[in-house]
Scaffold this motif. Structure first.
Motif, mmCIF file in Angstrom:
data_model
loop_
_atom_site.group_PDB
_atom_site.id
_atom_site.type_symbol
_atom_site.label_atom_id
_atom_site.label_comp_id
_atom_site.label_asym_id
_atom_site.label_seq_id
_atom_site.Cartn_x
_atom_site.Cartn_y
_atom_site.Cartn_z
ATOM 1 N N TYR A 1 -7.218 -1.609 4.358
ATOM 2 C CA TYR A 1 -8.331 -1.513 5.306
ATOM 3 C C TYR A 1 -8.680 -2.890 5.872
ATOM 4 O O TYR A 1 -8.966 -3.031 7.057
ATOM 5 C CB TYR A 1 -9.566 -0.904 4.647
ATOM 6 C CG TYR A 1 -9.508 0.589 4.484
ATOM 7 C CD1 TYR A 1 -9.152 1.418 5.541
ATOM 8 C CD2 TYR A 1 -9.825 1.198 3.274
ATOM 9 C CE1 TYR A 1 -9.104 2.793 5.396
ATOM 10 C CE2 TYR A 1 -9.782 2.572 3.120
ATOM 11 C CZ TYR A 1 -9.427 3.358 4.183
ATOM 12 O OH TYR A 1 -9.382 4.711 4.049
ATOM 13 N N ASN A 2 -8.659 -3.913 5.023
ATOM 14 C CA ASN A 2 -8.959 -5.266 5.488
ATOM 15 C C ASN A 2 -7.892 -5.768 6.459
ATOM 16 O O ASN A 2 -8.217 -6.391 7.471
ATOM 17 C CB ASN A 2 -9.079 -6.226 4.312
ATOM 18 C CG ASN A 2 -10.336 -5.986 3.509
ATOM 19 O OD1 ASN A 2 -11.308 -5.475 4.033
ATOM 20 N ND2 ASN A 2 -10.311 -6.344 2.241
ATOM 21 N N LYS B 1 -8.212 1.226 -5.978
ATOM 22 C CA LYS B 1 -9.138 0.102 -6.127
ATOM 23 C C LYS B 1 -8.650 -1.201 -5.512
ATOM 24 O O LYS B 1 -9.454 -2.066 -5.205
ATOM 25 C CB LYS B 1 -9.431 -0.125 -7.603
ATOM 26 C CG LYS B 1 -10.196 1.027 -8.226
ATOM 27 C CD LYS B 1 -10.458 0.809 -9.688
ATOM 28 C CE LYS B 1 -11.195 2.003 -10.283
ATOM 29 N NZ LYS B 1 -11.343 1.896 -11.723
ATOM 30 N N LYS B 2 -7.336 -1.360 -5.336
ATOM 31 C CA LYS B 2 -6.833 -2.632 -4.832
ATOM 32 C C LYS B 2 -6.020 -2.492 -3.546
ATOM 33 O O LYS B 2 -6.325 -3.130 -2.537
ATOM 34 C CB LYS B 2 -5.972 -3.292 -5.912
ATOM 35 C CG LYS B 2 -5.406 -4.612 -5.512
ATOM 36 C CD LYS B 2 -5.721 -5.661 -6.501
ATOM 37 C CE LYS B 2 -4.993 -6.928 -6.092
ATOM 38 N NZ LYS B 2 -5.867 -8.008 -5.867
ATOM 39 N N PRO C 1 -8.088 -0.711 -0.328
ATOM 40 C CA PRO C 1 -9.060 -1.618 0.307
ATOM 41 C C PRO C 1 -8.396 -2.805 1.011
ATOM 42 O O PRO C 1 -8.850 -3.224 2.080
ATOM 43 C CB PRO C 1 -9.934 -2.088 -0.865
ATOM 44 C CG PRO C 1 -9.839 -0.991 -1.860
ATOM 45 C CD PRO C 1 -8.437 -0.476 -1.740
ATOM 46 N N ASN C 2 -7.309 -3.327 0.435
ATOM 47 C CA ASN C 2 -6.595 -4.417 1.102
ATOM 48 C C ASN C 2 -5.996 -3.950 2.428
ATOM 49 O O ASN C 2 -5.990 -4.688 3.408
ATOM 50 C CB ASN C 2 -5.501 -4.988 0.205
ATOM 51 C CG ASN C 2 -6.064 -5.843 -0.892
ATOM 52 O OD1 ASN C 2 -7.200 -6.285 -0.839
ATOM 53 N ND2 ASN C 2 -5.265 -6.087 -1.917
ATOM 54 N N THR D 1 0.826 -1.209 0.000
ATOM 55 C CA THR D 1 0.000 0.000 0.000
ATOM 56 C C THR D 1 0.858 1.256 0.000
ATOM 57 O O THR D 1 0.568 2.217 -0.720
ATOM 58 C CB THR D 1 -0.934 0.011 1.222
ATOM 59 O OG1 THR D 1 -1.692 -1.194 1.225
ATOM 60 C CG2 THR D 1 -1.873 1.189 1.179
#
Length: 71
Positions: free
Chosen positions: A38-39, A31-32, A35-36, A5
């Protein structure tokens, strides 16, 4: 665990600032990679952080993901 990130954020910023820089990093970041991240962050901390005040019925602190509004 957030290295991808951070790298994507740096490349996206370089894409915005430098002419003739390869395109596509901003989309990948938004887009990738983000969000990863955040997970990963959601899995790294407990959902309930426990009671942080003496009056347990009045103040409960929890980890939430929605916007917080004043009451």
């Amino acid at each position: 665990r957030f290295d991808d990130t951070i790298l994507a954020a740096c490349l996206a910023r370089a894409e915005m600032d430098i002419e003739n820089f390869p395109a596509g990093y901003m989309d990948y970041y938004m887009k990738k990679a983000l969000p990863n991240a955040y997970n990963i962050d959601a899995r790294s901390a407990p959902r309930r952080l426990g009671l942080m005040n003496v009056d347990a019925n009045k103040y409960r602190h929890e980890r939430i993901w929605k916007d917080v509004e004043s009451v």
